[in-house]
Design an enzyme around this catalytic site. Sequence first.
Site, PDB file in Angstrom:
ATOM      1  N   ALA A  61     -30.212 -77.588 -18.141  1.00 31.12           N
ATOM      2  CA  ALA A  61     -28.731 -78.141 -18.701  1.00 31.12           C
ATOM      3  C   ALA A  61     -27.388 -77.585 -19.207  1.00 31.12           C
ATOM      4  CB  ALA A  61     -28.462 -77.820 -20.778  1.00 31.12           C
ATOM      5  N   GLY A 100     -33.775 -77.721 -19.595  1.00 28.03           N
ATOM      6  CA  GLY A 100     -34.013 -78.895 -19.203  1.00 28.03           C
ATOM      7  C   GLY A 100     -34.246 -79.818 -17.686  1.00 28.03           C
ATOM      8  N   GLU A 103     -37.567 -80.045 -18.660  1.00 29.40           N
ATOM      9  CA  GLU A 103     -38.216 -80.454 -19.795  1.00 29.40           C
ATOM     10  C   GLU A 103     -37.930 -82.169 -18.946  1.00 29.40           C
ATOM     11  OE1 GLU A 103     -35.003 -77.801 -21.569  1.00 29.40           O
ATOM     12  OE2 GLU A 103     -36.961 -79.262 -23.164  1.00 29.40           O
ATOM     13  N   GLU A 123     -34.805 -71.309 -21.035  1.00 33.69           N
ATOM     14  CA  GLU A 123     -34.091 -71.245 -22.132  1.00 33.69           C
ATOM     15  C   GLU A 123     -33.419 -69.761 -22.374  1.00 33.69           C
ATOM     16  OE1 GLU A 123     -36.060 -73.343 -21.049  1.00 33.69           O
ATOM     17  OE2 GLU A 123     -34.845 -75.366 -21.593  1.00 33.69           O
TER      18      GLU A 123
END
Length: 578
Positions: A61, A100, A103, A123
């Site tokens: 992210a 992310g 993910e 994270e």
Amino acid sequence: MAQFARVSRSVGLITLQNPPVNALSALARQGIVDAVKRALSDPKVKSVVICGQNGIFCGGADIKEFGTNITGPPLVPMIHAIEASNKPVVAAIEGSAFGGGLELALGCHYRVAHSKAKLGLTEVTLGLLPAAGGTQRLPRLIGVPAALNLITTGRHVTAAEALQLGIVDQVTDHNTVDEAVKFALSVAGKSLDARRISTYPCPCPSDVDALFEEVMQKVRQSARGAIAPIACVQAVRAAATLPYSQGMEREQELMATLFTSGQARALQYCFFAQRAVGRWSMPSGARWDTSKPRSIHKAAVIGLGTMGRGIAVALAQTGLSVVAVETQEKQFMEAKKMVSGMMERGAKRHGTAPPLDKITYSQNIQAVADVDLVIEAVFEDMALKEKVFQQLSTICKQGTFLCTNTSALDVDHLASQTRNPELVVGMHFFAPAHVMKLLEVVYGPRSSPQAVATAMQLGKKMGKVSVAVGNCRGFVGNRMLKPYLEQALFLLEEGATPELVDGALEEFGFALGVFKMSDLSGLDVGWKVRKGDGLVEPGLASGPSARIRQGRRYSPLGDLLCEQGRFGQKTGQGWYRY
Ligand SMILES: CC(C)(COP(=O)(O)OP(=O)(O)OC[C@H]1O[C@@H](n2cnc3c(N)ncnc32)[C@H](O)[C@@H]1OP(=O)(O)O)[C@@H](O)C(=O)NCCC(=O)NCCSC(=O)/C=C/CCCCCCCCCCCCC(=O)O
């Protein structure tokens, strides 16, 4: 921010294009959503590959978006749409797939990784948890214990380990995208029923409660006050005990508590700050991007006390040839044994061979004649350091950088003892030098930009966070440390014990309490500095004025210990007995 192309006739290739790390910003997410729609609606496309441009899959992210009003398509539905696709989607993982980014890959039906790729749900290191389905998919894919390990530590795994764990389906040494395209061609038209991780049952040991209780205890202990690792365990527990959709709700709920926490803000600040310090500049206008470092192949350390030993180990672990010099016989013999022990323990931890052959020892300073850079780490005494710098200036080959590990003395004065003051900088390590990541690179008015750039680059190579600082008393680190140490001593005067103070600090999150840290660094260095400052004069340690010196509150407790020869770990006694 994501380009779509049809390759090999029937493979839709989606390339993330958000330099430098293809982070999933609002525009990148929008780009992926649009490209996936295009691939799924194109009848000629039978399977899809997602990759990242410039050799990196995805850095996760966009951390810069955190703390702002996040717009654009959210990650969770975007990844669900990929997983729900009726055409196989293959992630082509090169470079890094972190947070992310991994993910996103877990939402794909297959993962092909380059052998040099690194993967991780990182994270937690930013005070968060993998809230794009990572805490729910990873345990379903690789089992609860392995997923807990990765998610609560944020550690990076190699492609080989990822294959062994079952995170990736194939590892290649060839062009990853080409291999992923071949893979995509081979799975086109095949059923995807067994490839959607969210539909997997979570493999779980029979006694879930006992497992999570044990893990939670361990994590609480190692987390030292950090809330994210605990939330990670809670989220994985949801994967193990709840259906996927409820697990996702729990993941989001836990993320909401972390997302705005002070800890997350601080860790994210730290992430950017550690990168910002690489963009150094000097009052002369010299800068990181215009100053060229020189490569260092062979380095020397002068003085094998506590700091010198750690520095020698850190240099050898970086792969440099090291000449380690200690002129005192007793210290020399002891240091050789200690340095080897430190390297052996480090190697055992990393499962590698100790780089023992990288270090040659000498009791003669002439041994440094052909090195590219010297780090002086003798005792904190200006007269002694002056002598060493005068010697180095005549012994070393032309162009050798001369660095001092002084924690407080004037780097420019030391430079003035040499024939080439432009080659002199401070390289101030923190104990234990082979472990602590902070390195102060101290420039004086005469230090050349190349000397600073070289020390900064060497620090980076050693895995340190190098910070360029000006030449002033205590530089930056010790200026910050001084009031901290002072207040700790006042607490003792007011009735606390060293254990009590250290216990509170460690519970708060410090790896070592202030008194343990001081014992590790050596109490004599500070004593010497205080003597130099005229704070420790005979007779001052008793009497009514003992606690006011130079107009300020002063605690003589550290001086009293040193008067008894208690210098910390190195003498077997300091604030504690060893
Ligand atoms: C290994 C790297 C990727 C690359 O390393 P290197 O090549 O050495 O380069 P660097 O110098 O490190 O980096 C180069 C520049 O790139 C910048 N950078 C790096 N990564 C990012 C990133 N992820 N985002 C933004 N910028 C990044 C870096 O800063 C450098 O630029 P500069 O020099 O600073 O200018 C390495 O960079 C690396 O390790 N990166 C970090 C990897 C990582 O940890 N990724 C995880 C990110 S967090 C994440 O992915 C989380 C996902 C979960 C979903 C999140 C959902 C968010 C919204 C949910 C909100 C719910 C709460 C609701 C609250 C409420 O209700 O109110």
